[in-house]
Design an enzyme around this catalytic site. Structure first.
Site, PDB file in Angstrom:
ATOM      1  N   CYS A  88       0.838  -1.191   0.000  1.00  0.00           N
ATOM      2  CA  CYS A  88       0.000   0.000   0.000  1.00  0.00           C
ATOM      3  C   CYS A  88       0.884   1.255   0.000  1.00  0.00           C
ATOM      4  O   CYS A  88       1.624   1.473  -0.946  1.00  0.00           O
ATOM      5  CB  CYS A  88      -0.982  -0.030   1.161  1.00  0.00           C
ATOM      6  SG  CYS A  88      -2.371   1.132   0.964  1.00  0.00           S
ATOM      7  N   HIS A 194      -3.725  -4.978  -0.401  1.00  0.00           N
ATOM      8  CA  HIS A 194      -3.241  -5.563   0.852  1.00  0.00           C
ATOM      9  C   HIS A 194      -3.251  -7.092   0.741  1.00  0.00           C
ATOM     10  O   HIS A 194      -4.308  -7.709   0.874  1.00  0.00           O
ATOM     11  CB  HIS A 194      -4.137  -5.131   2.014  1.00  0.00           C
ATOM     12  CG  HIS A 194      -3.968  -3.701   2.398  1.00  0.00           C
ATOM     13  ND1 HIS A 194      -3.068  -3.286   3.361  1.00  0.00           N
ATOM     14  CD2 HIS A 194      -4.559  -2.582   1.943  1.00  0.00           C
ATOM     15  CE1 HIS A 194      -3.125  -1.965   3.489  1.00  0.00           C
ATOM     16  NE2 HIS A 194      -4.023  -1.516   2.626  1.00  0.00           N
ATOM     17  N   GLU A 196      -2.266  -9.162   2.883  1.00  0.00           N
ATOM     18  CA  GLU A 196      -2.650  -9.736   4.180  1.00  0.00           C
ATOM     19  C   GLU A 196      -4.162  -9.752   4.378  1.00  0.00           C
ATOM     20  O   GLU A 196      -4.670 -10.436   5.280  1.00  0.00           O
ATOM     21  CB  GLU A 196      -1.968  -8.976   5.328  1.00  0.00           C
ATOM     22  CG  GLU A 196      -2.547  -7.616   5.658  1.00  0.00           C
ATOM     23  CD  GLU A 196      -2.080  -6.485   4.771  1.00  0.00           C
ATOM     24  OE1 GLU A 196      -2.359  -5.326   5.103  1.00  0.00           O
ATOM     25  OE2 GLU A 196      -1.422  -6.754   3.733  1.00  0.00           O
TER      26      GLU A 196
END
Length: 214
Positions: A88, A194, A196
């Site tokens: 990001c 992202h 994750e």
């Protein structure tokens, strides 16, 4: 060997650490995860991750405020060529210049400028938030290996890195026009989305990054 996720006061560190720990456990990699603000940990790391949430200028200031961190990044990533992943705003900081709240220099690892999203469809909301399909420009890159043709990943951002050369753009997302989603050069990659938060696609990308030997 260790993966160091840089703690500079900006980033979803717990979520990122858990995703990396899960990818490591599932693949059986001989790695551990450190969330650290210690430049010496970068020097001893095998992989380096720079997350980032918020404004470009704030993230840049937070990173540079850590004594010795800029030098450790330069040494570890540019000189020793350790695998690096920016996430990001961490990806945006790889660029040359950020235009969020003024003009601010980036790390200049990828030639490009961080600009505000300006989709052609004015009905599209800013920030760009949610699940979108990637268009892979370079599906042969090791970090993108094995991803579906148009994998779904999770975005939250209002700015993007406009690269000077399309060679550095590994994937885009269509949000009122093509927006840089993945960049890469040498031993460095960055994702605007992202990983994750991107479930199995994100874990696959993280796993690819961990076994990457640029």
């Amino acid at each position: 060997m260790s993966v160091v996720i840089i703690d500079y006061g900006s980033g979803n560190l717990q979520s990122a650490a858990k995703a990396f720990e899960r990818a490591i456990a599932e693949a059986g990699f001989p790695l551990n995860v450190q969330v650290s603000a210690d430049p010496d940990h970068l020097r001893n790391a095998s992989h380096i991750v720079l997350p980032g949430v918020g404004a470009f200028a704030d993230c840049r200031a937070g990173l540079l405020a850590i004594d010795g961190m800029a030098d450790a990044l330069h040494e570890s990533v540019l000189e020793k060529a350790k695998p690096f992943l920016g996430i990001c705003v961490g990806m945006q900081l790889m660029g040359t210049l950020g235009l969020e709240y003024g003009k601010h220099s980036g790390l200049s690892w990828i030639n490009g400028t961080v600009r505000a999203l300006d989709p052609s469809d004015k009905n599209l909301k800013i920030p760009h938030m949610g699940w979108n399909e990637l268009d892979l420009n370079n599906a042969d890159h090791p970090v993108l290996d094995g991803l579906d043709n148009r994998p779904h990943v999770y975005f939250v951002h209002s700015y993007y890195l406009a690269c000077a050369s399309l060679v550095d753009v590994l994937a885009t997302v269509d949000y009122g026009g093509p927006i840089t989603a993945v960049v890469g050069r040498d031993n460095m990659v960055g994702t605007q989305f992202h990983p994750e938060k991107s479930q199995q696609v994100g874990l696959k990308l993280i796993s690819n990054f961990l076994k990457w030997n640029p």
